[in-house]
Structures are given as structure tokens and as C-alpha cells.
Design a protein around this motif. Structure first.
Motif, PDB file in Angstrom:
ATOM      1  N   ALA A   1      43.249 100.999  73.120  1.00 44.38           N
ATOM      2  CA  ALA A   1      41.927  99.885  72.540  1.00 44.38           C
ATOM      3  C   ALA A   1      41.312  99.817  70.770  1.00 44.38           C
ATOM      4  O   ALA A   1      40.949  99.149  70.056  1.00 44.38           O
ATOM      5  CB  ALA A   1      41.813  99.342  72.821  1.00 44.38           C
ATOM      6  N   LEU A   2      40.718 101.357  70.540  1.00 44.72           N
ATOM      7  CA  LEU A   2      39.717 101.737  69.657  1.00 44.72           C
ATOM      8  C   LEU A   2      40.492 101.798  67.949  1.00 44.72           C
ATOM      9  O   LEU A   2      39.941 101.201  67.399  1.00 44.72           O
ATOM     10  CB  LEU A   2      39.405 103.247  69.830  1.00 44.72           C
ATOM     11  CG  LEU A   2      38.355 103.922  69.300  1.00 44.72           C
ATOM     12  CD1 LEU A   2      36.782 102.872  69.168  1.00 44.72           C
ATOM     13  CD2 LEU A   2      37.983 105.058  69.166  1.00 44.72           C
ATOM     14  N   LEU A   3      41.697 102.302  67.933  1.00 43.58           N
ATOM     15  CA  LEU A   3      42.678 102.334  67.065  1.00 43.58           C
ATOM     16  C   LEU A   3      42.794 100.736  66.583  1.00 43.58           C
ATOM     17  O   LEU A   3      43.349 100.449  65.467  1.00 43.58           O
ATOM     18  CB  LEU A   3      44.268 102.738  67.964  1.00 43.58           C
ATOM     19  CG  LEU A   3      44.792 102.805  66.356  1.00 43.58           C
ATOM     20  CD1 LEU A   3      44.253 103.550  65.157  1.00 43.58           C
ATOM     21  CD2 LEU A   3      46.446 104.014  65.841  1.00 43.58           C
ATOM     22  N   ALA A   4      43.365 100.163  67.927  1.00 46.23           N
ATOM     23  CA  ALA A   4      43.608  98.587  67.413  1.00 46.23           C
ATOM     24  C   ALA A   4      42.759  98.140  67.140  1.00 46.23           C
ATOM     25  O   ALA A   4      42.023  97.541  66.234  1.00 46.23           O
ATOM     26  CB  ALA A   4      44.296  97.271  68.869  1.00 46.23           C
ATOM     27  N   TRP A   5      41.589  98.338  67.487  1.00 46.73           N
ATOM     28  CA  TRP A   5      39.943  98.214  66.677  1.00 46.73           C
ATOM     29  C   TRP A   5      39.415  97.654  65.587  1.00 46.73           C
ATOM     30  O   TRP A   5      39.274  97.107  64.186  1.00 46.73           O
ATOM     31  CB  TRP A   5      38.884  98.335  67.700  1.00 46.73           C
ATOM     32  CG  TRP A   5      37.566  98.021  66.697  1.00 46.73           C
ATOM     33  CD1 TRP A   5      36.413  96.789  66.896  1.00 46.73           C
ATOM     34  CD2 TRP A   5      37.169  99.079  66.214  1.00 46.73           C
ATOM     35  NE1 TRP A   5      35.419  96.793  65.961  1.00 46.73           N
ATOM     36  CE2 TRP A   5      34.746  98.812  65.402  1.00 46.73           C
ATOM     37  CE3 TRP A   5      36.705 100.251  65.652  1.00 46.73           C
ATOM     38  CZ2 TRP A   5      34.262  99.127  64.872  1.00 46.73           C
ATOM     39  CZ3 TRP A   5      35.747 101.214  65.529  1.00 46.73           C
ATOM     40  CH2 TRP A   5      34.855 100.239  65.164  1.00 46.73           C
ATOM     41  N   SER A   6      39.862  98.940  64.256  1.00 49.01           N
ATOM     42  CA  SER A   6      39.931 100.104  63.783  1.00 49.01           C
ATOM     43  C   SER A   6      40.687  99.751  62.756  1.00 49.01           C
ATOM     44  O   SER A   6      40.819  98.360  61.783  1.00 49.01           O
ATOM     45  CB  SER A   6      40.233 101.188  63.652  1.00 49.01           C
ATOM     46  OG  SER A   6      39.692 101.919  62.216  1.00 49.01           O
ATOM     47  N   PHE A   7      41.966  98.899  62.714  1.00 50.28           N
ATOM     48  CA  PHE A   7      42.670  97.985  62.002  1.00 50.28           C
ATOM     49  C   PHE A   7      42.547  96.968  61.901  1.00 50.28           C
ATOM     50  O   PHE A   7      42.831  96.674  60.904  1.00 50.28           O
ATOM     51  CB  PHE A   7      44.744  98.229  62.941  1.00 50.28           C
ATOM     52  CG  PHE A   7      45.425  99.161  62.367  1.00 50.28           C
ATOM     53  CD1 PHE A   7      46.013  98.852  61.005  1.00 50.28           C
ATOM     54  CD2 PHE A   7      45.422 100.533  62.946  1.00 50.28           C
ATOM     55  CE1 PHE A   7      46.799 100.281  60.488  1.00 50.28           C
ATOM     56  CE2 PHE A   7      46.296 101.593  62.648  1.00 50.28           C
ATOM     57  CZ  PHE A   7      47.113 100.830  61.114  1.00 50.28           C
ATOM     58  N   ALA A   8      41.903  95.804  63.023  1.00 52.68           N
ATOM     59  CA  ALA A   8      41.239  95.108  63.381  1.00 52.68           C
ATOM     60  C   ALA A   8      39.902  94.537  61.912  1.00 52.68           C
ATOM     61  O   ALA A   8      40.362  93.605  61.199  1.00 52.68           O
ATOM     62  CB  ALA A   8      40.704  94.289  64.845  1.00 52.68           C
ATOM     63  N   VAL A   9      39.394  95.719  61.666  1.00 51.79           N
ATOM     64  CA  VAL A   9      38.577  95.543  60.738  1.00 51.79           C
ATOM     65  C   VAL A   9      38.978  96.178  59.808  1.00 51.79           C
ATOM     66  O   VAL A   9      38.488  94.883  58.949  1.00 51.79           O
ATOM     67  CB  VAL A   9      37.448  96.584  61.120  1.00 51.79           C
ATOM     68  CG1 VAL A   9      36.667  97.270  60.061  1.00 51.79           C
ATOM     69  CG2 VAL A   9      36.574  97.042  62.710  1.00 51.79           C
ATOM     70  N   ASP A  10      39.318  96.810  59.760  1.00 55.81           N
ATOM     71  CA  ASP A  10      40.526  97.089  58.076  1.00 55.81           C
ATOM     72  C   ASP A  10      41.611  95.187  57.274  1.00 55.81           C
ATOM     73  O   ASP A  10      40.849  95.091  56.548  1.00 55.81           O
ATOM     74  CB  ASP A  10      41.292  97.570  58.027  1.00 55.81           C
ATOM     75  CG  ASP A  10      40.867  99.209  58.051  1.00 55.81           C
ATOM     76  OD1 ASP A  10      39.848  99.379  57.328  1.00 55.81           O
ATOM     77  OD2 ASP A  10      41.539 100.082  58.932  1.00 55.81           O
ATOM     78  N   ILE A  11      42.028  95.070  58.330  1.00 54.84           N
ATOM     79  CA  ILE A  11      42.804  93.751  57.766  1.00 54.84           C
ATOM     80  C   ILE A  11      41.297  92.599  57.957  1.00 54.84           C
ATOM     81  O   ILE A  11      41.576  91.830  57.386  1.00 54.84           O
ATOM     82  CB  ILE A  11      43.598  92.756  59.363  1.00 54.84           C
ATOM     83  CG1 ILE A  11      44.633  94.483  59.597  1.00 54.84           C
ATOM     84  CG2 ILE A  11      44.234  92.087  58.815  1.00 54.84           C
ATOM     85  CD1 ILE A  11      45.574  94.353  61.064  1.00 54.84           C
ATOM     86  N   ALA A  12      40.821  92.837  58.701  1.00 55.26           N
ATOM     87  CA  ALA A  12      38.960  91.481  58.709  1.00 55.26           C
ATOM     88  C   ALA A  12      38.427  91.309  56.505  1.00 55.26           C
ATOM     89  O   ALA A  12      38.552  90.580  56.326  1.00 55.26           O
ATOM     90  CB  ALA A  12      38.280  91.300  59.520  1.00 55.26           C
ATOM     91  N   TRP A  13      38.854  93.247  56.783  1.00 55.68           N
ATOM     92  CA  TRP A  13      38.213  93.140  55.030  1.00 55.68           C
ATOM     93  C   TRP A  13      38.849  92.219  53.772  1.00 55.68           C
ATOM     94  O   TRP A  13      38.727  92.370  53.401  1.00 55.68           O
ATOM     95  CB  TRP A  13      37.678  94.837  55.345  1.00 55.68           C
ATOM     96  CG  TRP A  13      37.122  95.074  54.224  1.00 55.68           C
ATOM     97  CD1 TRP A  13      35.736  94.841  53.677  1.00 55.68           C
ATOM     98  CD2 TRP A  13      37.311  95.460  52.655  1.00 55.68           C
ATOM     99  NE1 TRP A  13      35.260  95.460  52.770  1.00 55.68           N
ATOM    100  CE2 TRP A  13      36.048  95.630  51.798  1.00 55.68           C
ATOM    101  CE3 TRP A  13      39.014  95.651  51.926  1.00 55.68           C
ATOM    102  CZ2 TRP A  13      36.413  96.132  50.436  1.00 55.68           C
ATOM    103  CZ3 TRP A  13      38.703  95.625  51.159  1.00 55.68           C
ATOM    104  CH2 TRP A  13      37.790  96.114  49.966  1.00 55.68           C
ATOM    105  N   LEU A  14      40.350  93.150  54.715  1.00 58.95           N
ATOM    106  CA  LEU A  14      40.735  92.191  53.420  1.00 58.95           C
ATOM    107  C   LEU A  14      41.024  91.456  52.821  1.00 58.95           C
ATOM    108  O   LEU A  14      41.650  91.030  52.367  1.00 58.95           O
ATOM    109  CB  LEU A  14      42.476  93.284  53.777  1.00 58.95           C
ATOM    110  CG  LEU A  14      42.810  94.877  53.026  1.00 58.95           C
ATOM    111  CD1 LEU A  14      43.823  95.454  54.355  1.00 58.95           C
ATOM    112  CD2 LEU A  14      42.603  95.461  51.764  1.00 58.95           C
ATOM    113  N   ALA A  15      41.252  90.400  54.601  1.00 63.00           N
ATOM    114  CA  ALA A  15      41.732  89.075  54.492  1.00 63.00           C
ATOM    115  C   ALA A  15      40.430  88.386  53.708  1.00 63.00           C
ATOM    116  O   ALA A  15      41.061  87.960  53.191  1.00 63.00           O
ATOM    117  CB  ALA A  15      41.472  88.647  55.803  1.00 63.00           C
ATOM    118  N   ARG A  16      39.650  88.812  53.821  1.00 69.61           N
ATOM    119  CA  ARG A  16      37.929  88.396  53.198  1.00 69.61           C
ATOM    120  C   ARG A  16      38.101  88.662  51.563  1.00 69.61           C
ATOM    121  O   ARG A  16      37.693  87.561  50.740  1.00 69.61           O
ATOM    122  CB  ARG A  16      36.849  89.369  54.196  1.00 69.61           C
ATOM    123  CG  ARG A  16      36.326  88.434  55.219  1.00 69.61           C
ATOM    124  CD  ARG A  16      34.784  89.108  55.457  1.00 69.61           C
ATOM    125  NE  ARG A  16      35.179  90.262  55.521  1.00 69.61           N
ATOM    126  CZ  ARG A  16      34.850  91.292  56.211  1.00 69.61           C
ATOM    127  NH1 ARG A  16      34.757  90.345  57.766  1.00 69.61           N
ATOM    128  NH2 ARG A  16      34.688  92.254  55.859  1.00 69.61           N
TER     129      ARG A  16
END
Length: 254
Positions: free
Chosen positions: A231-246
């Protein structure tokens, strides 16, 4: 006539290739000796050594193909040699998949110790590269992909040991799913800023999976630990993907 900078770069590239070839050859010989010893001492099957060699060979091909990003360094470097040793250790662990490790506690503890050594070396290569002025885009990518491979191998071993369900493979597959997604959405390939959060989560994921392999850890506890770290790893990937999307959205605006 080629430009002067191209003539100057050619000897540097040749020197780097020679040094890298030497490092790869030494690592291959060390891996072969270690795999042979492991097979004889642990009684692994006949395919153990070929599996280790094939996996290391694939990694070596990737190293060679990405070598241009190590320019303008003329030497492969001690830090990259340590990462190469981590790749060899990960190949030894991966080759053990399918072997009866969980049924033999000494072998299970051996896998834990080997994985721990691989993880400890991960704390050495990066700081050493920066201290010696050997840091490069190649070294950073090599380190990251070796971490990803180790996580994939550890998650597969956790499944093989019966310490978690098949869902644990998501931890090992997340990096590769991200790479494949970038083929469809190229904006995912944009460089990410350095992040201690990303590094910390990677370490936590590796340590959690190693702990799960311990014979003294009950399956219920290992499954809970693996789920929390996933779950922690998935959250970290989600943060990076959100940054790239912005970033992509901002750059796409007229």
C-alpha cells in the motif's frame, strides 16, 4: 572531418567500454563460482546455474546498452561495480525460485541473508558515487532498475514461501507496469525530481519483503506486513504519477 569534440569523445568511450567489459567479465566469473558453490552445497537442481547466468546476462546487456549515459566518465567506477554485484546477488536469488527453500529452514535463512546483503550494498553505491564524483544518469538508472529487480524477486519468493497471496507480486510488477504504461502515455517518461520519499519507500518495501521471508514469521503476520508495504509503494507511485500528470497538463496548455 569529424568535429574536435567527437574526436575527443571517442577515446573516452572506448576506455569506458573496456573498463565496463572488464567489470562485467569479473562479475560473471564471480557469479558462476557462487552459483556452482550454491548448487553443490544446497543441492539445487541442474537448472540453477543456467537460470542465474541468463538473468545476469540480460542485465549485462541492459548495462551495455545504457552505457552512453555514463559519459563523460572513462571508468565504470567502484559504485557501479557495487551495483553490478547487487545484480549478481539478485540473479542468485532469482535462480532459487522453484527450489525447495521454504521446506528447508537453513536454505530459507540463507536466502534472507543473501537478500539482506544485497539490500545493505544498496546503501553504499549511491553515496560512494557522489563522494568520488562518479555519479551519472546511467548509475542512477542502474541502481533503480536493480532495486526493481530485487523487489520483483523478493515478492516472488514471498509467494513461493507461502507467506502471502499472489497479490504480493504487484509489488514487484509495479515498476514494470509503470514502464509499459509510459509506452502508451509518453508523458510518464518525463524526469522526476529527486525525492527522499521515493527512496525511503523503496527501502521499506525491500526490508518488509526480506522480513516476510524469515522462517520465524507466521504467514498471517507476513501477509499483513507485505500488504502494508505494498500500500505504501502504491501511494508513492500515485504521488509521482499525479506530479507527472500535473506537469503534462501545464505544458499542454497554450
Amino acid at each position: 572531418m569529424p568535429p574536435a569534440h567527437a574526436l575527443a569523445a571517442a577515446p573516452d568511450r572506448a576506455a569506458l567500454q573496456r573498463d565496463t567489459a572488464l567489470a562485467l567479465g569479473c562479475a560473471l566469473l564471480a557469479l558462476l563460482a557462487a552459483a556452482l558453490a550454491a548448487r553443490l552445497l544446497a543441492g539445487f537442481g541442474a537448472w540453477y546455474i543456467p537460470k542465474a547466468l541468463v538473468l545476469f546476462g540480460l542485465g549485462a546487456v541492459c548495462v551495455w546498452q545504457g552505457l552512453a549515459q555514463h559519459a563523460p566518465h572513462r571508468r565504470f567506477g567502484t559504485a557501479n561495480a557495487i551495483t553490478l554485484a547487487r545484480l549478481a546477488l539478485a540473479a542468485l536469488l532469482a535462480a532459487a525460485l522453484g527450489e525447495p527453500l521454504a521446506a528447508r529452514p537453513p536454505l530459507a535463512w540463507g536466502a534472507v541473508l543473501l537478500a539482506t546483503l544485497t539490500a545493505v550494498l544498496d546503501a553504499v553505491d549511491g553515496p560512494l558515487a557522489r563522494a568520488r564524483g562518479q555519479a551519472s544518469a546511467f548509475g542512477a538508472r542502474f541502481d533503480m532498475e536493480t532495486d526493481a529487480l530485487l523487489i520483483l524477486v523478493l515478492s516472488a519468493l514471498v509467494l513461493q514461501f507461502g507467506k502471502a497471496g499472489a497479490w504480493v507480486l504487484a509489488a514487484g510488477g509495479m515498476r514494470y507496469a509503470f514502464v509499459l504504461a509510459a509506452r502508451l502515455w509518453p508523458w510518464l517518461e518525463a524526469p522526476l525530481p529527486p525525492s527522499w520519499r521515493r527512496k525511503t519507500v523503496c527501502v521499506v518495501q525491500i526490508v518488509a519483503l526480506i522480513v516476510c521471508l524469515g522462517p520465524v514469521i507466521a504467514p498471517d503476520w507476513s501477509a499483513a506486513l507485505a500488504a502494508a508495504s505494498l500500500a505504501l509503494l502504491a501511494w508513492s507511485f500515485a504521488v509521482d504519477i499525479a506530479w507527472l500528470a500535473r506537469r503534462h497538463t501545464t505544458e499542454a496548455r497554450p
